[in-house]
Design a protein around this motif. Structure first.
Motif, PDB file in Angstrom:
ATOM      1  N   ILE A 168      32.742  13.692   8.142  1.00 57.38           N
ATOM      2  CA  ILE A 168      31.900  12.471   8.199  1.00 57.38           C
ATOM      3  C   ILE A 168      32.160  13.215   6.784  1.00 57.38           C
ATOM      4  O   ILE A 168      32.731  13.550   5.750  1.00 57.38           O
ATOM      5  CB  ILE A 168      29.992  14.158   8.301  1.00 57.38           C
ATOM      6  N   ILE A 169      32.174  11.735   5.849  1.00 64.97           N
ATOM      7  CA  ILE A 169      32.357  11.426   4.835  1.00 64.97           C
ATOM      8  C   ILE A 169      30.683  11.003   3.526  1.00 64.97           C
ATOM      9  O   ILE A 169      30.437  10.182   4.144  1.00 64.97           O
ATOM     10  CB  ILE A 169      33.272  10.584   4.305  1.00 64.97           C
ATOM     11  N   GLU A 201      32.005  17.234   6.511  1.00 65.37           N
ATOM     12  CA  GLU A 201      31.946  18.029   7.418  1.00 65.37           C
ATOM     13  C   GLU A 201      33.485  17.334   8.183  1.00 65.37           C
ATOM     14  O   GLU A 201      34.282  16.458   8.609  1.00 65.37           O
ATOM     15  CB  GLU A 201      31.371  17.978   8.640  1.00 65.37           C
ATOM     16  N   VAL A 202      34.201  18.184   9.110  1.00 61.06           N
ATOM     17  CA  VAL A 202      35.698  18.044  10.219  1.00 61.06           C
ATOM     18  C   VAL A 202      35.031  18.167  11.335  1.00 61.06           C
ATOM     19  O   VAL A 202      34.318  19.969  11.861  1.00 61.06           O
ATOM     20  CB  VAL A 202      37.222  18.224   9.655  1.00 61.06           C
ATOM     21  N   GLY A 203      35.391  18.018  12.666  1.00 58.94           N
ATOM     22  CA  GLY A 203      35.965  18.778  13.319  1.00 58.94           C
ATOM     23  C   GLY A 203      36.654  19.489  13.850  1.00 58.94           C
ATOM     24  O   GLY A 203      37.364  19.410  13.061  1.00 58.94           O
ATOM     25  N   PRO A 204      36.251  20.011  15.080  1.00 57.05           N
ATOM     26  CA  PRO A 204      36.920  21.391  15.753  1.00 57.05           C
ATOM     27  C   PRO A 204      38.944  20.866  15.947  1.00 57.05           C
ATOM     28  O   PRO A 204      39.205  21.913  15.286  1.00 57.05           O
ATOM     29  CB  PRO A 204      36.543  22.196  16.404  1.00 57.05           C
ATOM     30  N   THR A 239      42.935  18.679  11.927  1.00 56.70           N
ATOM     31  CA  THR A 239      44.022  19.591  11.142  1.00 56.70           C
ATOM     32  C   THR A 239      44.360  19.152  10.110  1.00 56.70           C
ATOM     33  O   THR A 239      44.807  20.299   8.671  1.00 56.70           O
ATOM     34  CB  THR A 239      45.290  19.910  11.991  1.00 56.70           C
ATOM     35  N   SER A 240      44.508  17.798   9.364  1.00 55.61           N
ATOM     36  CA  SER A 240      44.551  16.966   8.011  1.00 55.61           C
ATOM     37  C   SER A 240      44.235  17.611   6.871  1.00 55.61           C
ATOM     38  O   SER A 240      44.184  16.875   6.321  1.00 55.61           O
ATOM     39  CB  SER A 240      45.840  15.856   8.593  1.00 55.61           C
ATOM     40  N   LEU A 241      42.433  17.480   6.699  1.00 59.84           N
ATOM     41  CA  LEU A 241      41.696  16.811   6.650  1.00 59.84           C
ATOM     42  C   LEU A 241      40.565  18.830   6.539  1.00 59.84           C
ATOM     43  O   LEU A 241      40.512  19.337   7.212  1.00 59.84           O
ATOM     44  CB  LEU A 241      40.657  15.644   6.792  1.00 59.84           C
ATOM     45  N   ARG A 242      40.166  18.121   5.323  1.00 56.51           N
ATOM     46  CA  ARG A 242      38.898  19.524   5.221  1.00 56.51           C
ATOM     47  C   ARG A 242      37.840  19.078   3.830  1.00 56.51           C
ATOM     48  O   ARG A 242      37.894  18.132   3.145  1.00 56.51           O
ATOM     49  CB  ARG A 242      40.134  20.719   4.627  1.00 56.51           C
ATOM     50  N   PRO A 243      37.131  19.789   4.662  1.00 57.12           N
ATOM     51  CA  PRO A 243      35.752  19.652   3.164  1.00 57.12           C
ATOM     52  C   PRO A 243      36.122  19.727   2.091  1.00 57.12           C
ATOM     53  O   PRO A 243      36.680  20.780   0.959  1.00 57.12           O
ATOM     54  CB  PRO A 243      35.006  20.877   3.264  1.00 57.12           C
ATOM     55  N   ALA A 257      39.787  11.660  12.731  1.00 59.77           N
ATOM     56  CA  ALA A 257      40.483  11.622  11.124  1.00 59.77           C
ATOM     57  C   ALA A 257      41.374  12.647  11.044  1.00 59.77           C
ATOM     58  O   ALA A 257      41.681  11.994   9.761  1.00 59.77           O
ATOM     59  CB  ALA A 257      39.471  12.635  11.081  1.00 59.77           C
ATOM     60  N   ASP A 258      42.324  12.180  11.749  1.00 58.56           N
ATOM     61  CA  ASP A 258      43.733  13.173  11.995  1.00 58.56           C
ATOM     62  C   ASP A 258      44.232  12.286  10.768  1.00 58.56           C
ATOM     63  O   ASP A 258      45.610  11.951  10.825  1.00 58.56           O
ATOM     64  CB  ASP A 258      44.052  13.634  12.905  1.00 58.56           C
TER      65      ASP A 258
END
Length: 395
Positions: A29-30, A68-71, A74-78, A141-142
């Motif tokens: 979520i952006i 927010e990122v899904g479980p 791995t390459s993004l974080r808030p 998102a990765d």
């Protein structure tokens, strides 16, 4: 949240819609910080209305901060800052492996026979909620989002979502020889940027448009200009450009106009009538008929030198448009076209933007507006009023 929604022909409104939520473990979520208004959005405003539904969230040029990122991500974080390409592409299918991201097989729309889904772009392309909003759900998102530095204002990187890669692909497809001449039809956002890129590549660039403010922008960046109305009065774009190129014509032409071209009154009427028909009647008509205004494309075919190349960046929507096939064949013209494969070009372009501003993106937008000013902006942008070339909304 607030979002720009389509409510009918020439009826864009800012309304309250549900906040996006994670739907897949690979989503993010952006929180949108800037989002562009594109010439392609005008197709939804009128021509492609039969494929829109009231309440559709529009927009496909967003950037912002990861909320927010899904479980499985791995390459993004808030807190990461990202630009989101307009193609919704997975990055791992057969087409994506070949960098044909606008043809992603994971998000192709088989019901309508179209390629990869786009953000904010009608049932024809997936009806994915768009980015002219306060928040956006981003799949894959990765792979899909482009992480950018926190330095510089948004405008330095925002145009990686569409304008920069679309123009860059247009120039690459034009295949201009070293020191050659490139004719760019249209000086809207894509044509303007393509002209700037051509100048930077060392080409002689000739830009054609009918809006003086747009011609002034590309001229300031080093392009020669031809006023469309004056050219038409003197015999047409082809003759005007041949006069500037020793009678031969340019090596390459970019059609950066597409279905919105002026000078096609019959097709313009068909577009308007089709847009007013019931969707059940209009949808198959658009899919099977020739509804585009082809003045720009016909000018490209006429103007390009024999053995030259036409690169089509402007969007066309008619399935059976008449084409001057005899002229194309006789002149041995090469034609390349297609939606930009955005993610193919972003890393290359980002590397340039981090070091410098070679294409003038920091000052590229003519208007920065609040999101709630969108309805008026759509109207003025379509009418080419108030010097609007590129609009950026900031929620």
């Amino acid at each position: 949240m607030k979002a720009v929604t389509w409510q009918g022909v020439h009826d864009m409104r800012v309304t309250e819609v549900p906040d996006p939520v994670l739907q897949e473990p690979t989503d993010a979520i952006i929180k949108i910080t800037s989002t562009g208004l594109c010439g392609s959005d005008l197709h939804l405003y009128e021509t492609l209305a039969p494929f829109m539904e009231a309440g559709d969230v529009v927009g496909h040029e967003p950037m912002g901060i990861v909320e927010e990122v899904g479980p499985a991500v791995t390459s993004l974080r808030p807190g990461d800052r990202v630009v989101v390409p307009f193609n919704v592409s997975c990055g791992s299918c057969w087409m994506c492996e070949r960098q044909l991201y606008s043809q992603c097989e994971t998000t192709q729309n088989h019901e309508h026979g179209t390629g990869a889904s786009f953000f904010g772009y009608s049932k024809l392309y997936g009806q994915v909620p768009g980015g002219q909003a306060e928040y956006l759900r981003v799949p894959f998102a990765d792979f899909l989002p482009v992480k950018v530095p926190h330095e510089h204002a948004d405008d330095r990187f925002l145009f990686l979502s569409d304008v920069l890669p679309t123009a860059w692909q247009g120039v690459q497809y034009a295949d201009v020889p070293d020191g050659g001449t490139l004719l760019v039809l249209g000086a809207g956002p894509i044509g303007d940027m393509a002209a700037r890129m051509g100048v930077r590549q060392g080409y002689r660039v000739i830009s054609v448009d009918r809006v003086p403010e747009r011609l002034a922008r590309v001229e300031a960046f080093g392009a020669e200009t031809v006023h469309l109305d004056e050219a038409e009065q003197a015999g047409g774009v082809g003759d005007a450009v041949r006069d500037l190129t020793g009678g031969r014509g340019p090596d390459s032409v970019i059609d950066a106009v597409g279905m919105e071209a002026h000078g096609s009154p019959g097709a313009s009427l068909v577009q308007k009538v089709t847009g007013m028909l019931p969707d059940a009647v209009a949808e198959p008509m658009i899919k099977k008929a020739g509804i585009d205004r082809l003045a720009a494309l016909h000018s490209a075919v006429d103007a390009v030198r024999r053995g030259g190349t036409i690169s089509i960046s402007g969007v066309y929507g008619g399935a059976a448009d008449p084409m001057p096939m005899m002229q194309l064949f006789d002149k041995q013209v090469q034609v390349r076209m297609g939606q930009a494969n955005v993610r193919r070009w972003t890393d290359e372009l980002l590397a340039m933007l981090v070091e410098d501003d070679p294409f003038g993106v920091d000052a590229f937008a003519t208007h920065h507006l609040r999101l709630d000013e969108a309805p008026n902006a759509y109207e003025h942008f379509q009418k080419k009023e108030e010097g609007m070339v590129k609009v950026v909304f900031q929620p």
